[in-house]
Design an enzyme around this catalytic site. Structure first.
Site, PDB file in Angstrom:
ATOM      1  N   ASN A  42       0.837  -1.203   0.000  1.00  0.00           N
ATOM      2  CA  ASN A  42       0.000   0.000   0.000  1.00  0.00           C
ATOM      3  C   ASN A  42       0.869   1.249   0.000  1.00  0.00           C
ATOM      4  OD1 ASN A  42       0.640  -0.826   2.682  1.00  0.00           O
ATOM      5  ND2 ASN A  42      -1.029   0.378   3.528  1.00  0.00           N
ATOM      6  N   GLU A  44       0.420   5.220   0.637  1.00  0.00           N
ATOM      7  CA  GLU A  44      -0.499   6.247   1.144  1.00  0.00           C
ATOM      8  C   GLU A  44      -0.075   7.638   0.689  1.00  0.00           C
ATOM      9  OE1 GLU A  44      -0.908   5.530   5.375  1.00  0.00           O
ATOM     10  OE2 GLU A  44      -2.132   3.760   4.956  1.00  0.00           O
ATOM     11  N   GLU A  55      -3.057  -4.556  -3.237  1.00  0.00           N
ATOM     12  CA  GLU A  55      -3.580  -5.463  -4.268  1.00  0.00           C
ATOM     13  C   GLU A  55      -3.631  -4.787  -5.629  1.00  0.00           C
ATOM     14  OE1 GLU A  55      -4.786  -4.745  -1.315  1.00  0.00           O
ATOM     15  OE2 GLU A  55      -6.053  -6.317  -0.498  1.00  0.00           O
ATOM     16  N   CYS A  91     -10.062  -5.051  -0.002  1.00  0.00           N
ATOM     17  CA  CYS A  91     -11.203  -4.144   0.169  1.00  0.00           C
ATOM     18  C   CYS A  91     -12.130  -4.262  -1.050  1.00  0.00           C
ATOM     19  CB  CYS A  91     -10.721  -2.705   0.344  1.00  0.00           C
ATOM     20  SG  CYS A  91     -10.266  -1.900  -1.204  1.00  0.00           S
ATOM     21  N   CYS A  94     -10.708  -3.081  -4.430  1.00  0.00           N
ATOM     22  CA  CYS A  94      -9.729  -4.038  -4.991  1.00  0.00           C
ATOM     23  C   CYS A  94     -10.428  -5.282  -5.527  1.00  0.00           C
ATOM     24  CB  CYS A  94      -8.684  -4.412  -3.942  1.00  0.00           C
ATOM     25  SG  CYS A  94      -7.557  -3.042  -3.601  1.00  0.00           S
TER      26      CYS A  94
HETATM   27  N1  THU Z   1      -5.284  -1.371   2.357  1.00  0.00           N
HETATM   28  C1  THU Z   1      -4.729  -2.200   1.423  1.00  0.00           C
HETATM   29  O1  THU Z   1      -3.585  -2.013   0.995  1.00  0.00           O
HETATM   30  N2  THU Z   1      -5.471  -3.235   0.981  1.00  0.00           N
HETATM   31  C2  THU Z   1      -6.737  -3.525   1.400  1.00  0.00           C
HETATM   32  O2  THU Z   1      -7.371  -4.427   0.861  1.00  0.00           O
HETATM   33  C3  THU Z   1      -7.330  -2.756   2.485  1.00  0.00           C
HETATM   34  C4  THU Z   1      -6.615  -1.531   2.888  1.00  0.00           C
HETATM   35  C5  THU Z   1      -4.495  -0.241   2.844  1.00  0.00           C
HETATM   36  C6  THU Z   1      -5.003   1.115   2.428  1.00  0.00           C
HETATM   37  C7  THU Z   1      -4.447   1.988   3.533  1.00  0.00           C
HETATM   38  O3  THU Z   1      -3.124   2.353   3.184  1.00  0.00           O
HETATM   39  C8  THU Z   1      -4.378   1.083   4.755  1.00  0.00           C
HETATM   40  O4  THU Z   1      -4.493  -0.242   4.250  1.00  0.00           O
HETATM   41  C9  THU Z   1      -5.458   1.340   5.770  1.00  0.00           C
HETATM   42  O5  THU Z   1      -6.702   1.356   5.192  1.00  0.00           O
END
Ligand code: THU
Length: 138
Positions: A42, A44, A55, A91, A94
Site C-alpha cells: 500500500n 499512502e 492489491e 477491500c 480491490c
Molecule cells: N489497504 C490495502 O492495501 N489493501 C486492502 O485491501 C485494504 C486496505 C491499505 C489502504 C491503507 O493504506 C491502509 O491499508 C489502511 O486502510
C-alpha cells in the site's frame, strides 16, 4: 509456486509499505498463468484519497507488464512493524478491480496469527458486476 511461498512474497512486499498515516502495512503477491510474480504494497498519501491498496499496486503492475491471466493471490496486512494478527481480505474496490481479470475459482491466500487460510475469489466477490453481457447484444 506453493501457497506458502506466495504468502512469503506478500510478506516481503509488505515491508515496502508506505503507510505513515494509517500505520497499517499491506503486501500482496499475484501469480500469473505463466508463473511470473507481481507484488505490491500500500502506498499512502497526505491527501488520503490518493492512497492505493497493495492489491491494486500488484494488479496494475502486472497489467502494465502485459499480464492479464492470473492463478493466485496472497494478501497480508496488519499494524506496521508487527506480524499479521487478523486476516486482511482485499477491500471492495480491490475486489472489483481484480474481478476484471481474476476467475471465481482463483485461490486467494490470507493469513492471521494462526497462519495461512485459503479462499476462492468468487467467495470474496459473489454476484460480480460486469458489462460483459453487452458483448452478446446487437
Ligand atoms: N489497504 C490495502 O492495501 N489493501 C486492502 O485491501 C485494504 C486496505 C491499505 C489502504 C491503507 O493504506 C491502509 O491499508 C489502511 O486502510
Amino acid at each position: 509456486m506453493t501457497s506458502e511461498r506466495l504468502l512469503e512474497e506478500a510478506k516481503k512486499a509488505r515491508k515496502k509499505s508506505y503507510s505513515p498515516y494509517s500505520h497499517f502495512a499491506v503486501g500482496a503477491a499475484l501469480l500469473t498463468a505463466d508463473g511470473d510474480l507481481f507484488t505490491g504494497c500500500n502506498v499512502e498519501n497526505a491527501s488520503y484519497g490518493a492512497t492505493c491498496c497493495a492489491e491494486r499496486v500488484a494488479l496494475f503492475s502486472a497489467i502494465a507488464a502485459g499480464k492479464t491471466d492470473f492463478r493466485a493471490l496472497a494478501v497480508v496486512g496488519g499494524k506496521a512493524g508487527k506480524e499479521p494478527v487478523e486476516l486482511c481480505p482485499p477491500c471492495g474496490i480491490c475486489r472489483q478491480a481484480l474481478s476484471e481479470f481474476c476467475p471465481a475459482e482463483m485461490p486467494v491466500y490470507l493469513c492471521d496469527r494462526e497462519g495461512l487460510k485459503a479462499f476462492r475469489f468468487g467467495e470474496l466477490l459473489p454476484l460480480t458486476f460486469s458489462t460483459k453481457q453487452l458483448e452478446n447484444e446487437d
